[in-house]
Design an enzyme around this catalytic site. Structure first.
Site, PDB file in Angstrom:
ATOM      1  NE  ARG A   1      -2.736  -2.495   3.235  1.00 49.80           N
ATOM      2  CZ  ARG A   1      -3.290  -2.808   4.386  1.00 49.80           C
ATOM      3  NH1 ARG A   1      -3.372  -1.906   5.355  1.00 49.80           N
ATOM      4  NH2 ARG A   1      -3.769  -4.015   4.585  1.00 49.80           N
TER       5      ARG A   1
ATOM      6  CG  ASP B   1       0.773   5.896   4.295  1.00 46.44           C
ATOM      7  OD1 ASP B   1       0.399   4.715   4.394  1.00 46.44           O
ATOM      8  OD2 ASP B   1       1.715   6.394   4.959  1.00 46.44           O
TER       9      ASP B   1
ATOM     10  NE  ARG C   1       3.898  10.302   5.957  1.00 44.16           N
ATOM     11  CZ  ARG C   1       2.565  10.323   6.038  1.00 44.16           C
ATOM     12  NH1 ARG C   1       1.847   9.354   5.466  1.00 44.16           N
ATOM     13  NH2 ARG C   1       1.967  11.293   6.680  1.00 44.16           N
TER      14      ARG C   1
END
Lengths: 246, 246
Positions: free
Chosen positions: B51, B53, B198
């Site tokens: 995935r 985000d 991140r």
């Protein structure tokens, strides 16, 4: 009085072009004057090297303004950039001589027109290219570019009837490069008429597809009739890349 | 049954991430499955390499799907790109072996995180960088990167409590380059935890500003406590650059 010279980058997508209009907020000039007026407490008027149409971008537009303000050029740059939206940036602030005028002193300009020639989207630069699907004969387009270069009356490639002013211009450079899926047109000249680069690009594309015959081009130039040239390519692919001064 | 492998670029700005949700139209997977289902007349399910985000971009996400459809890979590419919006593109369509699975077969990934360290906006790439104003000590950040490289339990850099699954990962590469006003972080590793890049980037930036001491970093890793690491850097600066398979 100080004369301050600016270099400005902008993504024209959201704007009604360079030139101030009544709705101040929707032009680049309007945005800049609004901030500079607040900064100096004076009624600042800025002069750009020329207008760009609605939707056209600039990597290095040049403008100047007069002021009594005492801030350093570095402070002016910081202040203006702090208030500008993310799609406009002042990239250079310099002291100019008293006589410098961004528009009157221009000796040439370079524009780049970017065509994206693929069914596969240019995801990250989609706002800066004209997506054009279809086979293009680059050899013919380059031959056409040779015909267009030099000094001509470009009335046929002007989007507005010019009754009094001369429509004679000199194109010093007209390169057509293929960079992956991109066809990049680089135009350099002493100056360009209203919509001239977009009509030149539209015409070159139609020569590339065969809609306009290469052999017809000299006649199109000579006819001095807008209707004989090709379509006006959209604003999104055009960027003012550099303004030249002596 | 054919197994088709796709490479996909997307600007994640407008999307709720890769993974399909109820509101089909707001995810990349949802958009692709919608088009492929229409194209094949089958209920297509695609598997991404992982995935991304909401708001995260991809230069080369990889996905695969099974189909009985008889179109050539070139025809599939043309069809899908014709229906995709301008911020998503399929850049490659290939026949894969029957056993190929985009997620299960991944041996590594490369992510790039772009920080724009200037008060002068990055006009043309503003949606793909994190604008961060402030002085950064790159030397300290690079020393921190050396500490982070290699195999560690990255629980402190995971945005979600992982009760059963391992949080041990290997970072094979963590480069910090300065390119003009840009600070570019390149991460390569066998896999990354939820929000891991991140949080790593946010922590490295805080080490760069001095908010977190370089000397504290080994302790932060060992503590296995998310709260001890730095802030989560925003999604907009992150791009999935490459997915590696054997």
């Amino acid at each position: 009085m100080r004369n301050i010279r600016l270099k400005i980058s902008y993504d024209g997508t959201r704007y009604q072009g360079w030139q101030r209009q009544k709705a101040v907020e929707s032009t680049i000039q309007g945005k800049l004057e609004h901030i500079l007026t607040k900064m100096t407490g004076e009624e600042v008027e800025i002069h750009g090297s020329g207008r760009t149409d609605a939707g056209v971008h600039a990597r290095a537009q040049v403008a100047n303004f007069k002021t009594e303000c005492r801030m350093t050029t570095e402070e002016i740059k910081e202040y203006v950039n702090a208030y500008l939206p993310l799609d406009i940036a002042v990239t250079e602030v310099k002291e100019a001589s008293e006589r410098f005028h961004s528009r009157l002193n221009v000796v040439g300009k370079r524009y780049i027109y970017r065509v994206w020639n693929s069914t596969e989207h240019n995801v990250f630069e989609r706002n800066y290219v004209y997506p054009f699907v279809g086979n293009l004969n680059l050899e013919k387009m380059r031959k056409a570019a040779e015909i267009l270069m030099g000094t001509h009356d470009f009335q046929s490639f002007c989007g507005r009837k010019m009754k009094k002013k001369s429509t004679v211009r000199t194109i010093r450079k007209l390169d057509i490069e293929q960079i992956g899926h991109e066809i990049r047109f680089t135009y350099e000249g002493d100056g360009f008429l209203f919509h001239m680069i977009r009509i030149l690009t539209g015409t070159l594309l139609e020569i590339g597809t065969g809609e306009i015959q290469l052999e017809a081009l000299p006649g199109i130039l000579e006819s001095k009739t807008r209707e004989n040239a090709g379509r006006t390519a959209p604003a999104c692919g055009l960027i003012l890349d550099e303004v030249f001064y002596d």
